[in-house]
Write an enzyme that holds these catalytic residues in place. Structure first.
Site, PDB file in Angstrom:
ATOM      1  N   ASN A  53       0.783  -1.115  -0.047  1.00 61.47           N
ATOM      2  CA  ASN A  53      -0.097   0.042  -0.049  1.00 61.47           C
ATOM      3  C   ASN A  53       0.784   1.144   0.055  1.00 61.47           C
ATOM      4  O   ASN A  53       1.656   1.519   1.246  1.00 61.47           O
ATOM      5  CB  ASN A  53      -0.856  -0.098   1.323  1.00 61.47           C
ATOM      6  N   GLU A  71      -6.525   4.586   7.703  1.00 63.10           N
ATOM      7  CA  GLU A  71      -6.427   6.141   7.479  1.00 63.10           C
ATOM      8  C   GLU A  71      -7.506   6.556   6.827  1.00 63.10           C
ATOM      9  O   GLU A  71      -7.866   7.813   7.060  1.00 63.10           O
ATOM     10  CB  GLU A  71      -5.055   6.165   6.610  1.00 63.10           C
ATOM     11  N   SER A 114       3.630  -2.239  10.372  1.00 62.34           N
ATOM     12  CA  SER A 114       5.056  -2.223  10.528  1.00 62.34           C
ATOM     13  C   SER A 114       5.792  -3.421  10.137  1.00 62.34           C
ATOM     14  O   SER A 114       6.776  -3.915  10.901  1.00 62.34           O
ATOM     15  CB  SER A 114       5.376  -1.736  12.074  1.00 62.34           C
TER      16      SER A 114
HETATM   17  P1  PGA Z   1       3.048  -0.027   7.582  1.00 57.16           P
HETATM   18  O1  PGA Z   1       1.575   0.334   6.907  1.00 57.16           O
HETATM   19  O2  PGA Z   1       3.645  -1.045   7.099  1.00 57.16           O
HETATM   20  O3  PGA Z   1       3.648   1.481   7.240  1.00 57.16           O
HETATM   21  O4  PGA Z   1       2.820  -0.014   9.080  1.00 57.16           O
HETATM   22  C1  PGA Z   1       0.752  -0.674   6.740  1.00 57.16           C
HETATM   23  C2  PGA Z   1      -0.583  -0.288   6.370  1.00 57.16           C
HETATM   24  O5  PGA Z   1      -0.986   1.067   6.557  1.00 57.16           O
HETATM   25  O6  PGA Z   1      -1.301  -0.951   5.434  1.00 57.16           O
END
Ligand code: PGA
Length: 249
Positions: free
Chosen positions: A9, A96, A212
């Protein structure tokens, strides 16, 4: 056998040239893998991505869509517009979108309905906030997110749905759920689907972990029996990191 999937993503990152060069790197470096690989660049670069990946097994997804077919919805993108440029996968319900853009379970349920009617494949995201986990309410929150947005669907709809459990406290924070925490929640999600539908629906739906994921932790998380891959944010913006994560499947 359910699909193993690693999806990137990209969020609001990478302009057109950067999109082309990252995709060229991924195309060149992609190892043999049993995983399906998906990337989700921004809307304006989707057509570029589709043409860059024409001869690749890497699939292209949108990060969002509107539930209406067309009309007076300034700034929005419809499923038909995505399908028209050969994008038939969409991420829905990302935290988000929920927190910054007010997307509710009700709205998501409409988006899911439209996407399925149009035969699109959905990566449906959900997950609890830190307070929910601290107050031991994480299972309840996840269960209600699933019920509210998905459980009015028929079991057959799950053929086109990939679930992505993303605890909000682990997204972009560097803090990952432990492999045990991920497994515990993924098993709970599968049981919840089995009790609403049936065990074959539950066993066939891919459940990705997101939050993460990095080259250093991917393999261990992916080794858990109910974790079928990952939805990767930050680490999908660098080809070496994303490839290393794919190798972790
Ligand atoms: P991140 O985001 O790997 O930067 O924690 C994951 C996501 O929002 O799908």
């Amino acid at each position: 056998m359910r699909a193993k999937i690693v999806a990137g993503n990209w969020k609001m990152n990478k302009n057109a040239q950067e999109t082309e060069s990252l995709l060229a790197e991924l195309f060149a470096k992609l190892p043999d893998t049993e995983a399906e690989v998906i990337v989700a660049p921004t809307f304006v670069n989707l057509a570029t991505a589709v043409s860059c990946l024409e001869n690749s097994i890497i699939q292209v997804a949108a990060q969002n869509m509107h539930f209406a077919e067309n009309g007076a919805f300034t700034g929005e993108i419809s499923t038909d517009m995505l399908l028209n440029i050969n994008v038939d996968v969409v991420i829905l319900g990302h935290s988000e979108r929920r927190s910054h853009f007010g997307e509710t379970d009700d709205l998501l349920s409409k988006k899911v309905q439209t996407a399925l009617e149009k035969n699109m494949r959905i990566i449906f995201c959900f997950g609890e906030e830190l307070e929910d986990r601290k107050s031991d309410n994480h299972f309840g929150v996840v269960e209600s997110q699933l019920k509210n947005a998905l459980f009015s669907l028929d079991a057959s709809a799950f053929k086109n749905i990939v679930l992505a459990y993303e605890p909000v406290w682990a997204i972009g924070t560097g803090e990952t759920a432990s492999p045990e925490q991920a497994q515990e929640m993924h098993a709970f999600i599968r049981e919840t689907i089995a009790s609403k539908y049936d065990s074959s629906t539950a066993n066939n739906v891919s459940i990705l972990y997101g939050g993460s994921v990095k080259p250093a932790n991917a393999k261990e998380i992916f080794s858990k029996p109910d974790v079928d891959g990952g939805l990767i944010g930050g680490a999908s913006l660098n080809s070496d990191d994303f490839i290393a994560i794919i190798r972790g499947i």
